[in-house]
Design a protein around this motif. Structure first.
Motif, PDB file in Angstrom:
ATOM      1  N   LYS A   1     -12.347 -24.626  17.355  1.00 27.05           N
ATOM      2  CA  LYS A   1     -12.165 -23.261  16.603  1.00 27.05           C
ATOM      3  C   LYS A   1     -10.339 -22.740  16.218  1.00 27.05           C
ATOM      4  N   GLY A   2     -10.020 -22.618  14.815  1.00 31.14           N
ATOM      5  CA  GLY A   2      -8.915 -22.714  14.804  1.00 31.14           C
ATOM      6  C   GLY A   2      -8.714 -21.206  15.181  1.00 31.14           C
ATOM      7  N   ASN A   3      -8.837 -20.744  16.423  1.00 30.51           N
ATOM      8  CA  ASN A   3      -8.400 -19.569  16.512  1.00 30.51           C
ATOM      9  C   ASN A   3      -7.356 -19.413  17.692  1.00 30.51           C
ATOM     10  N   THR A   4      -6.507 -20.883  17.604  1.00 37.33           N
ATOM     11  CA  THR A   4      -4.812 -20.486  18.255  1.00 37.33           C
ATOM     12  C   THR A   4      -5.239 -21.079  19.837  1.00 37.33           C
ATOM     13  N   PHE A   5      -6.236 -21.375  20.451  1.00 36.16           N
ATOM     14  CA  PHE A   5      -5.996 -21.081  22.214  1.00 36.16           C
ATOM     15  C   PHE A   5      -6.346 -22.953  22.269  1.00 36.16           C
ATOM     16  N   SER A   6      -5.659 -22.501  23.532  1.00 34.92           N
ATOM     17  CA  SER A   6      -5.415 -24.530  24.084  1.00 34.92           C
ATOM     18  C   SER A   6      -6.475 -24.912  24.550  1.00 34.92           C
ATOM     19  N   LEU A   7      -6.324 -26.371  24.676  1.00 31.20           N
ATOM     20  CA  LEU A   7      -7.693 -27.064  25.237  1.00 31.20           C
ATOM     21  C   LEU A   7      -7.206 -27.773  26.288  1.00 31.20           C
ATOM     22  N   GLN A   8      -8.444 -27.357  27.465  1.00 32.75           N
ATOM     23  CA  GLN A   8      -8.352 -27.565  28.884  1.00 32.75           C
ATOM     24  C   GLN A   8      -9.039 -28.811  29.318  1.00 32.75           C
ATOM     25  N   ILE A   9      -8.629 -29.996  29.533  1.00 34.23           N
ATOM     26  CA  ILE A   9      -9.315 -31.249  30.167  1.00 34.23           C
ATOM     27  C   ILE A   9      -9.322 -31.279  31.721  1.00 34.23           C
ATOM     28  N   SER A  10     -10.263 -30.837  32.888  1.00 33.10           N
ATOM     29  CA  SER A  10     -10.411 -31.395  34.168  1.00 33.10           C
ATOM     30  C   SER A  10     -11.064 -32.455  34.424  1.00 33.10           C
ATOM     31  N   VAL A  11     -10.416 -32.758  35.288  1.00 34.86           N
ATOM     32  CA  VAL A  11     -11.867 -33.253  36.837  1.00 34.86           C
ATOM     33  C   VAL A  11     -12.522 -33.108  37.604  1.00 34.86           C
ATOM     34  N   LEU A  12     -13.925 -32.810  38.065  1.00 36.12           N
ATOM     35  CA  LEU A  12     -14.343 -31.458  38.848  1.00 36.12           C
ATOM     36  C   LEU A  12     -15.257 -32.469  39.758  1.00 36.12           C
TER      37      LEU A  12
ATOM     38  N   ILE B   1     -16.301 -34.407  33.983  1.00 44.10           N
ATOM     39  CA  ILE B   1     -14.751 -34.267  33.357  1.00 44.10           C
ATOM     40  C   ILE B   1     -15.343 -32.726  32.069  1.00 44.10           C
ATOM     41  N   CYS B   2     -14.519 -31.816  32.542  1.00 46.06           N
ATOM     42  CA  CYS B   2     -14.460 -30.676  31.251  1.00 46.06           C
ATOM     43  C   CYS B   2     -13.919 -30.277  30.279  1.00 46.06           C
ATOM     44  N   VAL B   3     -13.601 -30.569  28.910  1.00 43.95           N
ATOM     45  CA  VAL B   3     -13.798 -30.262  27.959  1.00 43.95           C
ATOM     46  C   VAL B   3     -13.184 -28.966  27.617  1.00 43.95           C
ATOM     47  N   ARG B   4     -12.816 -27.853  28.027  1.00 44.88           N
ATOM     48  CA  ARG B   4     -13.320 -26.930  26.369  1.00 44.88           C
ATOM     49  C   ARG B   4     -12.127 -26.443  25.997  1.00 44.88           C
ATOM     50  N   GLN B   5     -12.732 -24.950  24.692  1.00 43.28           N
ATOM     51  CA  GLN B   5     -11.332 -24.445  25.004  1.00 43.28           C
ATOM     52  C   GLN B   5     -10.909 -23.091  25.148  1.00 43.28           C
ATOM     53  N   VAL B   6      -9.638 -22.866  25.352  1.00 43.89           N
ATOM     54  CA  VAL B   6     -10.050 -21.347  26.136  1.00 43.89           C
ATOM     55  C   VAL B   6     -10.895 -20.320  25.276  1.00 43.89           C
ATOM     56  N   LYS B   7     -11.557 -19.623  25.751  1.00 49.10           N
ATOM     57  CA  LYS B   7     -12.039 -18.997  24.845  1.00 49.10           C
ATOM     58  C   LYS B   7     -12.930 -19.184  23.813  1.00 49.10           C
ATOM     59  N   GLY B   8     -13.690 -20.875  23.753  1.00 44.03           N
ATOM     60  CA  GLY B   8     -14.708 -21.557  23.465  1.00 44.03           C
ATOM     61  C   GLY B   8     -15.796 -22.179  23.348  1.00 44.03           C
ATOM     62  N   HIS B   9     -15.658 -23.080  23.262  1.00 43.21           N
ATOM     63  CA  HIS B   9     -17.125 -24.032  23.430  1.00 43.21           C
ATOM     64  C   HIS B   9     -16.850 -24.903  24.350  1.00 43.21           C
ATOM     65  N   GLU B  10     -17.452 -25.492  25.364  1.00 47.18           N
ATOM     66  CA  GLU B  10     -16.868 -26.847  26.352  1.00 47.18           C
ATOM     67  C   GLU B  10     -17.764 -27.075  26.446  1.00 47.18           C
ATOM     68  N   GLN B  11     -17.949 -28.685  26.951  1.00 45.30           N
ATOM     69  CA  GLN B  11     -18.299 -29.646  26.406  1.00 45.30           C
ATOM     70  C   GLN B  11     -17.847 -30.161  28.381  1.00 45.30           C
ATOM     71  N   ILE B  12     -19.424 -30.652  28.724  1.00 45.24           N
ATOM     72  CA  ILE B  12     -19.075 -31.473  30.673  1.00 45.24           C
ATOM     73  C   ILE B  12     -20.461 -32.656  30.522  1.00 45.24           C
ATOM     74  N   LEU B  13     -18.941 -34.270  30.373  1.00 44.37           N
ATOM     75  CA  LEU B  13     -19.670 -35.052  30.519  1.00 44.37           C
ATOM     76  C   LEU B  13     -20.161 -35.870  32.127  1.00 44.37           C
ATOM     77  N   GLN B  14     -20.737 -35.698  32.921  1.00 43.89           N
ATOM     78  CA  GLN B  14     -20.827 -36.452  33.821  1.00 43.89           C
ATOM     79  C   GLN B  14     -21.696 -37.959  34.035  1.00 43.89           C
TER      80      GLN B  14
END
Length: 935
Positions: free
Chosen positions: A726-737, A788-801
């Motif tokens: 989303k164009g809501n100015t929140f950043s993107l977080q990528i993490s390994v879990l 692999i977790c890819v999420r936008q702060v206060k937005g959508h999230e996708q988890i790749l197994q």
């Protein structure tokens, strides 16, 4: 040659004589001490120490050695803690100085841990040596002997901190107690810190770490290391986070008033990107959008005032009256009055003198006028009768056959003279039928034996299209013409095109394909030569295509047409928050023009919503500048844009370089990203690299990443997933879990990476790449399982197994969805189109002519989901042909003739409600066809 060494065994000497005692006193010795007797080695010289004992530390249980060397010296003894060391504990070596001839003596003793521990004095255990010559004695310095140690616990561990950017960071560290005192060293993320290389860092102030102005790069885990000659000790790690509070950008200019007439609103916006909040920093306070009311002048259409009085009768027996368009006059772009501004009529009721003189001429003209009117009425009546008898109708029973295949059937010629028969010149033969195998609807009947050229342009008579679930199509004519037709090879993709279903949209038909099928060409460009029959040009695996309609190129001409995607840095630089939604596409040559609009298809990554996006088409001029061609939502007759969920189909009359630009209207505007994970072994066989890509959800962006990964030896580890950013100015977080703790490890402070919003949103088609480095504990570990977790702060999230083998020989290939168009980059002539040419011509002949019952090209457009900007089609020579070209562009991959059949079915039903002639009154054709599946 080695120097001879004389070992002297000392014995206890008697107390020195009075004269020796006086010499000893002159040497500054303690008068109470008993010194051994001496023999002078050289007259007039006191002993001079060449080596004195040094301070020493006993490590664990290892004894230390104290040495002493003097010249000239007759004897040397050690004294420890005020007592003489027994002579048996001394080891003495004697030599001669070759220059002076004086005697040199060297003595050393061992001091054990037990000796030091047994000493309980007010000061440390000490030893010194005393040397004798004939003139007296000399004493060395006192050397202390201590037991070395280092405690385990720090007196003060550093504490974690969260500080704003450019703030001061002070980390305190008090090392454990130890002898000798411990030296302190600081580590950041397990790497030593050298304050000499960074003026912003100071580690000299009482073991503390001071960072004068915090930077983002100063975030990390800090550890205090203490060490002496005994051991090393580590403090607890302190995590330092440098955060950035968000700041507002400048306000944009006020937008235009959204209301074309009357009261509306206009807005301006700003984004929290100056800077964007990072690492938990506070988001901007206040409003991101401001709105104010505005008023637009409404257009006022003109209106006539009342007619004036009739003028005086003129010599020509006429009088006039006038009116003006001033009640009110047109304003603000309103329409001018329709009609005449003056009228004239005879003012003598036909009894004018000039008319009487020409009475014979009037009678003649009146007769001729009456005859013309009678003929016109007769012609109109015949035309209306024929049109009511030849109205086009469609009856679709089951439209699935248009995508699944067709069955054969027979047409028997039973009546001659019908212009709609495929060969009207043939004599009827009621006993013999001609049979052709294959699907008749896909036949392009150019064979003169089957169809005359003139019959292609005749409107469809009462045609019945019946599509059965047994894949049978019956094309019947009222005159009962029945025949079999055979399609040319290649006119339709064989096999079941819908084997994998539709992915997210019926216009996005897809096929499973391995990574090996991705094009390896270095330049995304394709070229072909086209003629009058037209064709299709495709850049493989990119979603970019060009459709040249039949007749767009003059007869007996051929053009070399190219289609390319710009892979270099784009010269188009969007302003503000505008983004490039798809690839920059060039088609040419630019110096030619077509007589019929061609269709250019460009994929895009926007989630289509007119409330959140304003999408524009731009073209690059010959001077290299970009100018706006049109907005997708506006009404224009210069070109046409049809926006589907994943691609934009554009009807154009000129070649050039085009691009789609999106302007987000609200924070809810969504840019669709595709998330893919690749992995490969590094040079170190124990290291394994994970690379996470976030790219635009377009085929060409994914192909670019796959080509780059292929060069690096990367392998796709999981099917890519879609992320709504989303164009809501929140950043993107990528993490390994969920990394297996006893099999794998990841470097500290690298398991999560955060990307600012602006870098993701304004990437301009460049994929975002984040890398993670994992390490195996042993080479026996060959399986990797993590998330692999890819999420936008206060937005959508996708988890790749991720569940894969790091060994290529054991890895299963991952499939992904892509168009299977790599083998057909160019198609010329009839095989490039899904709709057979003969059927296309008949549809155009039927719908291009306005019809009293409403069956015209506007209804054809409406039934094919084309309801906007119909004025564009009205300016075309054949509106129906352009609508069908647009249909061909939209359905190039699925060949969904089903949708076209459904549109014709709905038009047929509409017609059946309007028509006064019921189905029972129409002579039903007698079709003979074979049925399958019980039909």
């Amino acid at each position: 040659m080695e120097r001879p060494v004389v070992v002297v065994v000392l014995r206890k000497l008697p107390i020195a004589s009075k004269s020796w005692g006086s010499v000893r006193g002159n040497a500054g010795n303690d008068n109470s001490e008993a010194l051994p007797e001496s023999i002078p080695s050289a007259p007039g010289t006191l002993p001079h120490f060449m080596e004195e004992p040094d301070d020493a530390y006993i490590i664990k249980s290892n004894p230390i050695v104290l040495r002493c060397k003097a010249m000239p010296a007759m004897q040397i003894f050690f004294k420890c803690n005020g007592e003489w060391v027994h002579q048996n504990e001394h080891v003495s070596e004697e030599s001669m100085d070759e220059t002076t001839g004086l005697k040199i003596r060297e003595v050393y003793i061992n001091v054990t841990r037990q000796q030091v521990e047994d000493f309980h004095g007010p000061e440390d255990y000490w030893c010194q040596c005393v040397a004798w010559s004939h003139l007296g004695t000399s004493k060395s310095r006192k050397a202390s002997v201590r037991i070395a140690y280092l405690r385990k616990n720090f007196e003060q561990d550093p504490q974690g901190k969260e500080v704003p950017i450019e703030g001061m960071i002070v980390l305190h560290c008090r090392p454990p107690e130890g002898v000798p005192a411990a030296e302190v060293e600081w580590l950041k993320n397990e790497e030593p810190i050298d304050s000499n290389l960074d003026e912003n860092i100071d580690t000299r102030a009482d073991h503390n770490l001071i960072i004068r102005q915090a930077r983002l790069s100063d975030s990390g885990n800090y550890t205090c290391m203490a060490a002496n000659i005994v051991a090393k000790r580590r403090s607890m790690s302190a995590t330092v986070v440098v955060y950035v509070n968000g700041g507002w950008s400048s306000w944009t200019e006020w937008s235009n008033c959204n209301a074309r007439c009357g009261r509306g609103w206009q807005k301006r916006s700003r984004t929290c990107t100056n800077p964007a909040p990072l690492n938990g920093g506070a988001f901007c306070e206040g409003m991101s959008v401001q709105k104010i009311t505005c008023t637009s002048l409404c257009p006022v259409d003109g209106n006539w005032e009342v007619w004036s009085e009739w003028s005086v009768c003129s010599p020509e027996c006429e009088h006039l009256r006038v009116r003006e368009c001033i009640a009110p006059p047109p304003r603000n772009g309103g329409k001018y009055c329709e009609g005449l501004s003056q009228e004239s009529e005879n003012c003598t009721e036909g009894l004018c003198i000039q008319d009487i003189e020409n009475a014979s001429d009037i009678a003649l003209y009146s007769g001729l006028g009456a005859a013309v009117i009678a003929v016109a009425v007769l012609v109109v009546g015949v035309t209306l009768y024929r049109r009511s008898q030849s109205e086009y109708g469609v009856d679709v029973i089951d439209s699935s056959a248009l995508t699944g295949g067709f069955q054969t059937f027979n047409f028997k010629t039973v009546r001659q003279g019908n212009s709609l028969l495929l060969n009207s010149s043939m004599q009827p033969d009621l006993t013999v039928s001609r049979t052709y195998s294959g699907p008749i609807c896909l036949q392009d009947p150019m064979d003169k034996e089957l169809m005359t050229e003139s019959s292609l342009f005749n409107p469809l008579s009462d045609i019945k299209v019946k599509v059965h679930s047994s894949f049978m199509v019956s094309l019947g004519v009222t005159e009962r013409a029945e025949y079999h037709g055979k399609a040319h090879s290649g006119t339709f993709p064989h096999g079941n095109n819908r084997a994998f279903g539709t992915i997210q949209s019926r216009n996005k038909a897809t096929y499973i394909q391995n990574l090996s099928s991705i094009s390896t060409q270095s330049e995304l460009k394709t070229t072909a030569i086209f003629g009058h029959l037209g064709g299709r040009l495709v850049v493989p695996n990119t979603g970019v295509s060009l459709l040249i309609p039949h007749g767009a190129i003059p007869e007996e001409s051929s053009w070399e047409i190219y289609l390319a995607i710009n892979q270099r840095e784009s010269s188009l630089q969007p302003e503000g928050t505008d983004v490039l939604l798809g690839p920059e596409v060039t088609c040419g040559p630019s110096d030619v023009s077509v007589s019929t609009p061609f269709a250019l298809t460009i994929p895009h990554c926007a989630e289509v919503n007119s409330e959140h996006w304003s999408i524009h088409l731009k073209k690059r001029t010959q001077q290299g500048k970009w100018e706006e061609v049109m907005s997708v939502e506006e009404e224009t007759t210069s070109c046409y844009c049809l926006l589907d969920p994943y691609a934009c189909h554009i009807l154009l009359n000129s070649f050039g370089t085009y691009a789609l630009i999106g302007e987000p209207i609200s924070d809810c505007a969504v840019r669709q990203l595709k998330v893919a994970v690749f992995g490969c072994l590094s040079c170190n066989s124990l290291d394994y690299n994970l690379r996470v890509y976030c790219m635009d959800n377009t085929p060409c962006s994914f192909q670019e990443v796959v080509l780059d990964e292929r060069l690096q030896g990367g392998q796709l580890l999981e099917e890519p997933k879609l992320l709504h950013f989303k164009g809501n100015t929140f950043s993107l977080q990528i993490s390994v879990l969920d990394i297996p703790p006893f099999l794998w490890r990841i470097k500290p402070f690298t398991a999560c990476q955060e990307v600012p919003f602006s870098r993701v949103w304004c990437s301009n088609q460049k994929p975002l790449h984040c890398a993670f480095s994992l390490e195996r504990y042993t080479p026996a570990t060959t399986q990797l399982s993590c998330k692999i977790c890819v999420r936008q702060v206060k937005g959508h999230e996708q988890i790749l197994q991720i569940q894969t083998s790091i060994l290529e020989s054991e890895r299963e290939s991952i499939t992904f969805f892509a168009h299977d168009d790599s083998n057909f980059p160019a198609q010329m002539g009839a095989k490039a189109f899904k709709i057979p040419y003969s059927i296309r011509q008949r549809i155009c002949a039927t719908f291009d002519t306005p019809n009293a019952k409403g069956k015209d090209w506007q209804m054809l457009a409406q039934k094919n989901s084309i309801s906007r900007n119909l004025s564009y089609f009205a300016t075309q020579r054949s509106p129906s042909a352009v609508i069908l070209d647009l249909w061909e562009a939209r359905h190039q991959h699925d060949g969904d003739l089903d949708s076209l059949a459904c549109a014709l079915e709905e038009i047929g039903r509409t017609h059946s409600k309007i028509s006064d002639i019921t189905e029972t009154e129409i002579e039903e054709p007698d079709f003979n066809y074979s049925r399958q599946n019980g039909l």
